[in-house]
Design a protein around this motif. Sequence first.
Motif, PDB file in Angstrom:
ATOM      1  N   SER A  84      48.704  47.630  56.377  1.00 25.17           N
ATOM      2  CA  SER A  84      48.233  48.069  55.063  1.00 25.17           C
ATOM      3  C   SER A  84      46.870  47.478  54.776  1.00 25.17           C
ATOM      4  CB  SER A  84      49.217  47.660  53.957  1.00 25.17           C
ATOM      5  OG  SER A  84      49.305  46.244  53.874  1.00 25.17           O
ATOM      6  N   THR A  85      46.143  48.191  53.946  1.00 25.35           N
ATOM      7  CA  THR A  85      44.886  47.713  53.379  1.00 25.35           C
ATOM      8  C   THR A  85      44.936  48.061  51.899  1.00 25.35           C
ATOM      9  OG1 THR A  85      43.660  48.060  55.449  1.00 25.35           O
ATOM     10  CG2 THR A  85      42.373  47.909  53.413  1.00 25.35           C
ATOM     11  N   VAL A  86      45.029  47.046  51.060  1.00 27.06           N
ATOM     12  CA  VAL A  86      45.188  47.270  49.625  1.00 27.06           C
ATOM     13  C   VAL A  86      44.114  46.496  48.863  1.00 27.06           C
ATOM     14  CG1 VAL A  86      47.660  47.721  49.800  1.00 27.06           C
ATOM     15  CG2 VAL A  86      46.868  45.379  49.423  1.00 27.06           C
ATOM     16  N   TYR A  87      43.835  46.960  47.657  1.00 28.25           N
ATOM     17  CA  TYR A  87      42.754  46.356  46.890  1.00 28.25           C
ATOM     18  C   TYR A  87      42.949  46.694  45.421  1.00 28.25           C
ATOM     19  CZ  TYR A  87      41.375  51.113  48.053  1.00 28.25           C
ATOM     20  OH  TYR A  87      41.399  52.472  48.287  1.00 28.25           O
ATOM     21  N   GLY A  88      42.171  46.027  44.597  1.00 32.43           N
ATOM     22  CA  GLY A  88      42.266  46.269  43.160  1.00 32.43           C
ATOM     23  C   GLY A  88      42.096  44.970  42.408  1.00 32.43           C
ATOM     24  N   THR A  89      42.854  44.813  41.337  1.00 29.43           N
ATOM     25  CA  THR A  89      42.829  43.574  40.566  1.00 29.43           C
ATOM     26  C   THR A  89      44.242  43.013  40.489  1.00 29.43           C
ATOM     27  OG1 THR A  89      43.104  44.790  38.487  1.00 29.43           O
ATOM     28  CG2 THR A  89      40.851  44.281  39.175  1.00 29.43           C
ATOM     29  N   LEU A  90      44.325  41.703  40.551  1.00 28.72           N
ATOM     30  CA  LEU A  90      45.613  41.036  40.463  1.00 28.72           C
ATOM     31  C   LEU A  90      46.088  40.979  39.024  1.00 28.72           C
ATOM     32  CD1 LEU A  90      44.971  38.034  42.868  1.00 28.72           C
ATOM     33  CD2 LEU A  90      46.408  40.019  43.333  1.00 28.72           C
ATOM     34  N   GLY A  91      47.389  41.203  38.835  1.00 30.20           N
ATOM     35  CA  GLY A  91      47.978  41.026  37.517  1.00 30.20           C
ATOM     36  C   GLY A  91      47.955  39.560  37.110  1.00 30.20           C
ATOM     37  N   GLU A  92      48.242  39.307  35.844  1.00 27.02           N
ATOM     38  CA  GLU A  92      48.131  37.946  35.312  1.00 27.02           C
ATOM     39  C   GLU A  92      49.028  36.959  36.069  1.00 27.02           C
ATOM     40  OE1 GLU A  92      48.555  35.563  31.047  1.00 27.02           O
ATOM     41  OE2 GLU A  92      48.663  37.749  31.121  1.00 27.02           O
ATOM     42  N   ARG A  93      50.245  37.370  36.391  1.00 27.55           N
ATOM     43  CA  ARG A  93      51.169  36.479  37.101  1.00 27.55           C
ATOM     44  C   ARG A  93      50.635  36.132  38.483  1.00 27.55           C
ATOM     45  NH1 ARG A  93      57.451  38.071  38.492  1.00 27.55           N
ATOM     46  NH2 ARG A  93      57.984  36.189  39.679  1.00 27.55           N
ATOM     47  N   ALA A  94      50.148  37.148  39.192  1.00 26.95           N
ATOM     48  CA  ALA A  94      49.606  36.918  40.527  1.00 26.95           C
ATOM     49  C   ALA A  94      48.320  36.099  40.458  1.00 26.95           C
ATOM     50  CB  ALA A  94      49.352  38.251  41.223  1.00 26.95           C
ATOM     51  N   PRO A 105      40.035  28.753  40.442  1.00 30.30           N
ATOM     52  CA  PRO A 105      40.131  28.869  38.982  1.00 30.30           C
ATOM     53  C   PRO A 105      39.413  30.077  38.409  1.00 30.30           C
ATOM     54  CG  PRO A 105      38.591  27.134  39.607  1.00 30.30           C
ATOM     55  CD  PRO A 105      39.286  27.566  40.866  1.00 30.30           C
ATOM     56  N   GLY A 106      38.474  30.669  39.167  1.00 28.42           N
ATOM     57  CA  GLY A 106      37.726  31.808  38.647  1.00 28.42           C
ATOM     58  C   GLY A 106      38.485  33.116  38.675  1.00 28.42           C
ATOM     59  N   MET A 107      39.719  33.127  39.176  1.00 28.21           N
ATOM     60  CA  MET A 107      40.464  34.376  39.299  1.00 28.21           C
ATOM     61  C   MET A 107      40.652  35.078  37.955  1.00 28.21           C
ATOM     62  SD  MET A 107      41.044  35.133  42.404  1.00 28.21           S
ATOM     63  CE  MET A 107      42.120  36.514  42.015  1.00 28.21           C
ATOM     64  N   LYS A 108      40.790  34.319  36.890  1.00 27.95           N
ATOM     65  CA  LYS A 108      41.019  34.938  35.583  1.00 27.95           C
ATOM     66  C   LYS A 108      39.813  35.745  35.142  1.00 27.95           C
ATOM     67  CE  LYS A 108      42.575  33.908  30.891  1.00 27.95           C
ATOM     68  NZ  LYS A 108      43.010  32.850  29.943  1.00 27.95           N
ATOM     69  N   ASP A 109      38.610  35.263  35.471  1.00 28.52           N
ATOM     70  CA  ASP A 109      37.383  35.944  35.062  1.00 28.52           C
ATOM     71  C   ASP A 109      37.062  37.142  35.950  1.00 28.52           C
ATOM     72  OD1 ASP A 109      36.948  34.087  33.013  1.00 28.52           O
ATOM     73  OD2 ASP A 109      36.024  32.689  34.441  1.00 28.52           O
ATOM     74  N   ASP A 110      37.434  37.050  37.229  1.00 29.99           N
ATOM     75  CA  ASP A 110      37.170  38.150  38.160  1.00 29.99           C
ATOM     76  C   ASP A 110      38.360  38.247  39.114  1.00 29.99           C
ATOM     77  OD1 ASP A 110      36.272  40.053  39.915  1.00 29.99           O
ATOM     78  OD2 ASP A 110      34.279  39.173  40.183  1.00 29.99           O
ATOM     79  N   PRO A 111      39.402  39.002  38.744  1.00 28.84           N
ATOM     80  CA  PRO A 111      40.650  39.016  39.516  1.00 28.84           C
ATOM     81  C   PRO A 111      40.694  40.054  40.635  1.00 28.84           C
ATOM     82  CG  PRO A 111      40.964  40.248  37.501  1.00 28.84           C
ATOM     83  CD  PRO A 111      39.545  39.740  37.470  1.00 28.84           C
ATOM     84  N   ARG A 112      39.530  40.516  41.082  1.00 28.90           N
ATOM     85  CA  ARG A 112      39.539  41.498  42.168  1.00 28.90           C
ATOM     86  C   ARG A 112      40.078  40.877  43.458  1.00 28.90           C
ATOM     87  NH1 ARG A 112      33.844  43.132  43.266  1.00 28.90           N
ATOM     88  NH2 ARG A 112      33.386  41.065  42.396  1.00 28.90           N
ATOM     89  N   PHE A 113      40.713  41.719  44.274  1.00 31.17           N
ATOM     90  CA  PHE A 113      41.176  41.254  45.575  1.00 31.17           C
ATOM     91  C   PHE A 113      41.146  42.412  46.563  1.00 31.17           C
ATOM     92  CE2 PHE A 113      45.016  43.412  44.382  1.00 31.17           C
ATOM     93  CZ  PHE A 113      45.662  43.725  45.578  1.00 31.17           C
ATOM     94  N   TRP A 114      41.176  42.044  47.828  1.00 33.56           N
ATOM     95  CA  TRP A 114      41.297  42.987  48.943  1.00 33.56           C
ATOM     96  C   TRP A 114      42.140  42.289  49.990  1.00 33.56           C
ATOM     97  CZ3 TRP A 114      40.436  42.672  54.118  1.00 33.56           C
ATOM     98  CH2 TRP A 114      40.318  43.857  54.854  1.00 33.56           C
ATOM     99  N   ALA A 115      43.091  42.994  50.567  1.00 31.88           N
ATOM    100  CA  ALA A 115      43.956  42.381  51.577  1.00 31.88           C
ATOM    101  C   ALA A 115      44.326  43.421  52.622  1.00 31.88           C
ATOM    102  CB  ALA A 115      45.225  41.818  50.940  1.00 31.88           C
ATOM    103  N   ALA A 116      44.320  42.996  53.867  1.00 32.76           N
ATOM    104  CA  ALA A 116      44.740  43.858  54.966  1.00 32.76           C
ATOM    105  C   ALA A 116      45.558  43.030  55.938  1.00 32.76           C
ATOM    106  CB  ALA A 116      43.539  44.481  55.678  1.00 32.76           C
TER     107      ALA A 116
END
Length: 297
Positions: A84-94, A105-116
């Motif tokens: 899989s290759t997935v991307y987007g923004t992480l929810g608050e829990r994640a 610590p910067g995840m709250k301000d910019d929660p983008r992610f990409w994972a493969a």
Amino acid sequence: MTHEMTHEKARASAWFRQLRDQIVSAFEALEDTQLSGPLVGLPAGRFEVTETTRDAEDGSDAGGGLMSVMRGGRVFEKVGVNVSTVYGTLGERAQMAMAARKGLPGMKDDPRFWAAGISLVAHMQNPHTPAVHMNTRMFWTPHGWWFGGGSDLNPCIEYAEDTAAFHAIQKEHCNRHDPEYYPRFKAWADEYFYIPHRGRARGVGGIFYDDLNTGDWEKDFAFTQDVGRAFLPAFLGVTEKRRDTPWNEADKDRQLVHRGLYAEYNLVYDRGTKFGLETGHNPDAVLMSLPPMAKWV
């Protein structure tokens, strides 16, 4: 290196797909060459391939992959190989979990992610042939990137020589990159694949690593590729040695009980399972690792 890494992402995603294709081909060839034993009358197993998707909260495309599952073969009772290759923004829990565990610590301000990545679990017909798990992955956020993965053997009937052979190939591939990798990642696997409520390990171990970022992306990617390359020689050697061993109902019962242990670990402790469900990936693909049948005493 916290930029978008477009080229690196594409290379990593393509590698995981290439490894998937090699493994699927090798496993179907194993089915074709199983010409003895109680299940030889069955058709040679083949993978059923399904495209998977991950939908963002706003309904937009957020990536996906391929779920490849073989059921009821001559050698494999159930095996899944997912990419899989997935991307987007992480929810608050994640976001909170990622920030706490990764020190981001910067995840709250910019929660983008990409994972493969690639994830594989095989449950075998013959109880003398061990189950196995393997995965490798790359994760990126604007705040950092890392690799993770590993491979571990899960026999219900243990053979010391099989464990030694499996580990020897893992060690050989690790040593190509750093002589400290194998002892470090073996110990990490022993700790990670431990089931506290049972007071025992899930299997006989292998290697496990996470958060791998030496600052040299090429170096870390090369190591992750070698972890993937180690899988087929390590697992096929053990499988070809044991797949014709005679077995009885007592052996099968022992296998089913051990599978219960495997299911408990994956549902309670496995990080990949939790992440996949929390980020909205296809639940069938996430739970592909569960055995077709299991038993609790």
